[in-house]
Design an enzyme around this catalytic site. Structure first.
Site, PDB file in Angstrom:
ATOM      1  N   HIS A  21      11.193   1.779   2.261  1.00  0.00           N
ATOM      2  CA  HIS A  21      11.208   0.214   2.649  1.00  0.00           C
ATOM      3  C   HIS A  21      11.918  -0.272   3.502  1.00  0.00           C
ATOM      4  O   HIS A  21      12.043  -1.522   3.849  1.00  0.00           O
ATOM      5  CB  HIS A  21      11.044  -0.699   0.985  1.00  0.00           C
ATOM      6  CG  HIS A  21      10.142  -0.184   0.380  1.00  0.00           C
ATOM      7  ND1 HIS A  21       8.580  -0.044   0.419  1.00  0.00           N
ATOM      8  CD2 HIS A  21      10.149  -0.459  -0.979  1.00  0.00           C
ATOM      9  CE1 HIS A  21       8.156  -0.205  -0.590  1.00  0.00           C
ATOM     10  NE2 HIS A  21       9.071  -0.144  -1.426  1.00  0.00           N
ATOM     11  N   LYS A  24       9.193   8.300   0.894  1.00  0.00           N
ATOM     12  CA  LYS A  24       8.911   6.652   0.799  1.00  0.00           C
ATOM     13  C   LYS A  24      10.225   5.826   1.193  1.00  0.00           C
ATOM     14  O   LYS A  24      11.210   6.454   0.808  1.00  0.00           O
ATOM     15  CB  LYS A  24       8.403   6.435  -0.580  1.00  0.00           C
ATOM     16  CG  LYS A  24       8.514   4.830  -0.828  1.00  0.00           C
ATOM     17  CD  LYS A  24       8.324   4.535  -2.349  1.00  0.00           C
ATOM     18  CE  LYS A  24       8.553   3.227  -2.773  1.00  0.00           C
ATOM     19  NZ  LYS A  24       8.342   2.999  -4.152  1.00  0.00           N
ATOM     20  N   GLY A  80       0.777  -1.247  -0.071  1.00  0.00           N
ATOM     21  CA  GLY A  80       0.171  -0.051  -0.078  1.00  0.00           C
ATOM     22  C   GLY A  80       0.665   1.259  -0.032  1.00  0.00           C
ATOM     23  O   GLY A  80       0.350   2.357   0.151  1.00  0.00           O
TER      24      GLY A  80
END
Length: 301
Positions: free
Chosen positions: A106, A104, A53
């Site tokens: 990860h 962003k 998402g």
């Protein structure tokens, strides 16, 4: 006098077309690096495992801070991907279209730059695997040439550039009660999209009803699919392809957005997922399944 000519450019490396080639590619060093970066206390870092998402949350955050501006070529140009910024030559300190700044990543909690505010989204591991597989098809291997069993064994169940799914989830789960962390569930975001946008708005300090309304409308699957080229991650995929010497890839981040795709996985992969959950999450956390983890999160809200 003989004129000297430059040697011809090397032919692009072809993408794997079988399990052996994909296994060799998977063993190569990751092109991702973590640049020196100190977030501001107001910065928003959207921190997820891949395919949980991330792009959806980027669009919500950007819509909330800009009242729905779509004036960008691709979402990663206005919400930079920290680990890819060196490949793109992006300055993480460069001005952004609006405040708060947003990024962003990860990275797991153990590696993420500290000092900002973090939005984490968890997703069912089976659905995450299916989405990851489809995203990598056409980028790291030719479509239809590597089955999901091979992909699982050689990529998903091994340490990815960002660590394994289970270790990543556990690292962030342990931070869920921090004031600077908003911990969300993908399936609950799908179940009540409007409520999820409002939770993110409250975390960001946005109370503007117009901004909330437009961010909600512009983060639906239908809207994002209609603007797919702005969410296809082509800056990242082009950079990765260039570094790996392969031709440019065509990918999409808005493929299906469904809950439950993992139900169709082969039995061997489902068994491997269950085993990994027992070893990496049930043993240390006492939570027997993803659904039980989701229920625990809901009970704490």
């Amino acid at each position: 006098m003989i004129e000297q000519q430059s040697p011809p450019a090397a032919a692009p490396r072809k993408r794997p077309t079988n399990a052996e080639e994909f296994r060799a590619l998977s063993a190569e060093r990751s092109p991702f690096v973590v640049p020196p970066f100190q977030p501001r206390p107001t910065d928003i870092l959207i921190a997820t495992f891949p395919k949980c998402g991330t792009t959806w949350t980027q669009q919500i955050v950007h819509g909330l801070r800009t009242r729905g501006s779509m004036d960008f070529e691709e979402i990663s140009f206005v919400i930079p991907f920290i680990e890819v910024s060196p490949l793109l030559g992006m300055d993480l300190e460069a001005p952004q279209p609006a405040e708060p700044r947003a990024y962003k990543t990860h990275l797991p909690w153990t590696q993420v730059p500290k000092g900002g505010r973090y939005i984490y989204v968890m997703r069912d591991p089976a659905d995450t695997l299916v989405s990851f597989y489809h995203f990598m098809s056409g980028m790291l291997f030719e479509p239809g040439t590597v089955d999901i069993e091979t992909f699982s064994a050689e990529a998903f169940f091994k340490d990815a550039p960002f660590g394994g799914y289970w270790e990543h989830l556990r690292s962030w789960w342990e931070q869920r009660r921090r004031d600077d962390v908003l911990f969300l569930c993908f399936e609950d975001m799908k179940r009540d999209h409007a409520a999820a946008v409002r939770r993110i708005a409250a975390f960001m300090g946005v109370s503007d009803e117009q901004a909330i309304a437009v961010a909600t409308r512009q983060s639906t699957f239908e809207f994002m699919r209609a603007h797919e080229s702005q969410f296809d991650d082509h800056p990242t995929t082009a950079a990765i392809s260039r570094v790996m010497g392969m031709p440019p890839a065509r990918t999409t981040k808005v493929r299906a957005g469904r809950v439950g795709d993992g139900a169709g996985l082969p039995a061997s992969v489902r068994a491997a997922l269950d085993d990994a959950w027992k070893r990496c999450l049930e043993a240390p956390l006492g939570v027997r399944s993803y659904e039980e983890l989701r229920a625990r999160l809901a009970s704490e809200a």
